[in-house]
Design an enzyme around this catalytic site. Structure first.
Site, PDB file in Angstrom:
ATOM      1  N   LYS A  83      -2.938  -7.248  -2.802  1.00 53.78           N
ATOM      2  CA  LYS A  83      -2.773  -5.982  -2.088  1.00 53.78           C
ATOM      3  C   LYS A  83      -3.771  -4.954  -2.621  1.00 53.78           C
ATOM      4  CE  LYS A  83       1.059  -3.507  -2.541  1.00 53.78           C
ATOM      5  NZ  LYS A  83       2.457  -3.106  -2.306  1.00 53.78           N
ATOM      6  N   GLY A 102      -2.158  -8.898   6.163  1.00 53.97           N
ATOM      7  CA  GLY A 102      -1.428  -7.789   6.766  1.00 53.97           C
ATOM      8  C   GLY A 102      -2.006  -6.456   6.365  1.00 53.97           C
ATOM      9  N   ASP A 128      13.755   0.548   1.101  1.00 55.26           N
ATOM     10  CA  ASP A 128      13.004   0.088   2.276  1.00 55.26           C
ATOM     11  C   ASP A 128      13.356  -1.358   2.605  1.00 55.26           C
ATOM     12  OD1 ASP A 128      11.342   0.661   4.383  1.00 55.26           O
ATOM     13  OD2 ASP A 128       9.508   0.091   3.334  1.00 55.26           O
ATOM     14  N   ALA A 133       0.364   1.276   5.688  1.00 59.72           N
ATOM     15  CA  ALA A 133      -0.074   2.648   5.464  1.00 59.72           C
ATOM     16  C   ALA A 133      -0.746   2.827   4.112  1.00 59.72           C
ATOM     17  CB  ALA A 133       1.120   3.595   5.592  1.00 59.72           C
ATOM     18  N   TYR A 134      -0.393   1.988   3.134  1.00 58.19           N
ATOM     19  CA  TYR A 134      -0.920   2.171   1.787  1.00 58.19           C
ATOM     20  C   TYR A 134      -1.935   1.113   1.368  1.00 58.19           C
ATOM     21  CZ  TYR A 134       1.813   6.147   0.226  1.00 58.19           C
ATOM     22  OH  TYR A 134       2.331   7.404   0.069  1.00 58.19           O
ATOM     23  N   GLY A 135      -2.194   0.132   2.211  1.00 58.91           N
ATOM     24  CA  GLY A 135      -3.171  -0.856   1.800  1.00 58.91           C
ATOM     25  C   GLY A 135      -3.253  -2.065   2.700  1.00 58.91           C
ATOM     26  N   THR A 136      -4.138  -2.968   2.313  1.00 52.65           N
ATOM     27  CA  THR A 136      -4.361  -4.210   3.045  1.00 52.65           C
ATOM     28  C   THR A 136      -4.069  -5.383   2.110  1.00 52.65           C
ATOM     29  OG1 THR A 136      -6.096  -3.156   4.371  1.00 52.65           O
ATOM     30  CG2 THR A 136      -6.037  -5.564   4.349  1.00 52.65           C
TER      31      THR A 136
END
Length: 445
Positions: free
Chosen positions: A118, A97, A214, A100-103
């Protein structure tokens, strides 16, 4: 006259051959010296820059390690080499996946342990704060329905977090039919109950309390047995025990953010309650929290649910797969969950129940499928434990109270068989908040 004699002696041809006399020779030496000096100076500057950059990198690495130790000295440090090997060099084929902050990548260590890796995309101050915050919070909590942080890596200028691997992806993927057949109602209800218990634990059993900020279906992960695991604590904040809320700029995912929090910047435990209310509606309807393909008045799922449930028309938004009219218990339990979601979505936070109350009520709804009989046995409604429409034709069966969990687990195993996980298709998290970097995806090849 002197210029004329100089030109006669040092015409271009003679100058190039070096036959220009003493004065020109001294001039050439001077130019050569200047060039050599400039070169030496440039080299010195480059060396200084390299040393400065290396020193800065070392300082940042030491600073990051110091921050990690301050956040938690119990989190293992993995080497970049091992993580790189586990993810096949961060191969695109291993991507689970993006956010916005990483893969997030699927990983497999030499001991055959499966993990989710991550890799932080941006390495600025905000991303460092997110990483440290997540490490600090996850290392301070322990609950069976919270995702576990296994370690981290801060080498090669990278910020990497390693989590336990979740083979069945996210709740959102299943509700949107992205990972096999739809989940039966009892599995959805069990997931909702477990998730509520995890959030209640953060609010009530941890001191100071932790507000997730979140909560959404794409941050609810499912393990091998479809047990719920709440993930992504990048935006989480510790509450203040002496006050009912803390002041902070609203952050979260559109469609899930508490409207009162968005209005007055007051974050409290009831902000998570609101977000969880949206998740409950997703579980009932299998609709997205925000969908611009719907009618303008129905784009926001929370608003749609408040209108339908408040008007006594919950049947109009129930996921058709659930076939609520198959038996009375399924329809009754869906209505009870819808009413609970309606209370969670109240605009004023004081009107919302606490997460402990939500978890207790969901547990009672789940257990209401077991009706006591005269001989002390417990009778379950057939469809309440079916994993597919075809298996709902079985007759009701009796079981002792002690076998409740066995039957629930059996039902989950049936769902697992009928919901094969693709090993090819990657998953991509929905467009969302800065923390939309949820963890899981497919089974590793």
């Amino acid at each position: 006259m002197l210029v004329s004699k100089f030109n006669q002696r040092c015409n271009p041809t003679r100058y190039m051959t070096g036959d220009c006399g003493g004065s020109t020779s001294r001039y050439g030496v001077l130019v050569g010296g200047i060039i050599a000096g400039a070169s030496a100076m440039a080299a010195l500057v480059l060396v200084c820059c390299f040393i400065k950059r290396h020193s800065s990198s070392m300082r940042k690495r030491k600073s990051m390690r110091r921050l990690l130790c301050e956040a938690s000295c119990t989190v293992p440090l993995y080497s970049y080499k091992d993580i790189e090997k586990a993810t096949n060099g961060f191969s695109e084929d291993q991507i689970l996946g993006t956010g916005a902050y990483g893969t997030v990548y699927a990983g497999k260590f030499s001991n055959h342990r499966l993990v989710a890796v991550k890799k932080i995309k941006n390495r600025d101050h905000d991303s460092i704060e997110q990483v440290i915050n997540e490490i600090r919070l996850l290392s301070s909590v322990s609950h069976p329905n919270l995702v576990r942080l296994l370690g981290c890596c801060v080498e090669q200028g990278e910020q990497i977090l390693v989590y336990e691997y979740m083979p069945h992806g996210t709740l959102a993927q299943h509700l949107q039919r992205e990972r096999g057949p739809a989940l039966p109602w009892t599995v959805r209800l069990a997931i909702a109950t477990e998730t509520a218990k995890a959030i209640a634990y953060l609010h009530s059993a941890v001191h100071p309390p932790i507000y997730h900020r979140d909560i959404k279906s794409s941050n609810i992960l499912l393990d091998f047995n479809y047990n719920s695991k709440v993930a992504d604590f990048g935006l989480s904040r510790m509450g203040m025990t002496e006050t009912s809320h803390i002041s902070t700029a609203p952050q979260g995912t559109p469609g899930y953010v508490d409207p009162q929090y968005h209005q007055n910047f007051h974050l409290s435990d009831k902000s998570d309650v609101y977000s969880f209310g949206v998740v409950l509606v997703e579980i009932i309807t299998a609709l997205k929290a925000v969908d611009f393909s719907r009618a303008q008045s129905e784009v926001n799922l929370a608003a749609l649910a408040i209108d339908k449930i408040g008007g006594g028309r919950v049947e109009e938004i129930i996921d058709p797969y659930l076939e609520p009219h198959r038996d009375a218990w399924t329809l009754a339990s869906i209505r009870k969950v819808a009413e609970l979601a309606f209370r969670c979505l109240a605009f004023h936070r004081d009107m919302r129940p606490s997460m402990i109350e939500v978890a207790d009520e969901l547990e009672q709804i789940k257990l209401s499928g077991w009706a006591p009989t005269d001989d002390g046995m417990f009778l379950s409604t057939a469809s309440s434990f079916c994993s597919s429409p075809s298996s709902c034709n079985e007759k009701p069966r009796a079981a002792s109270k002690s076998k409740r969990l066995v039957l629930v687990n059996s039902m989950r195993e049936e769902a697992e068989v009928e919901s094969p996980v693709s090993v090819q298709d990657p998953w991509f998290s929905e467009q969302s908040s800065p923390s939309a970097n949820s963890l899981l995806g497919n089974v590793i090849h």
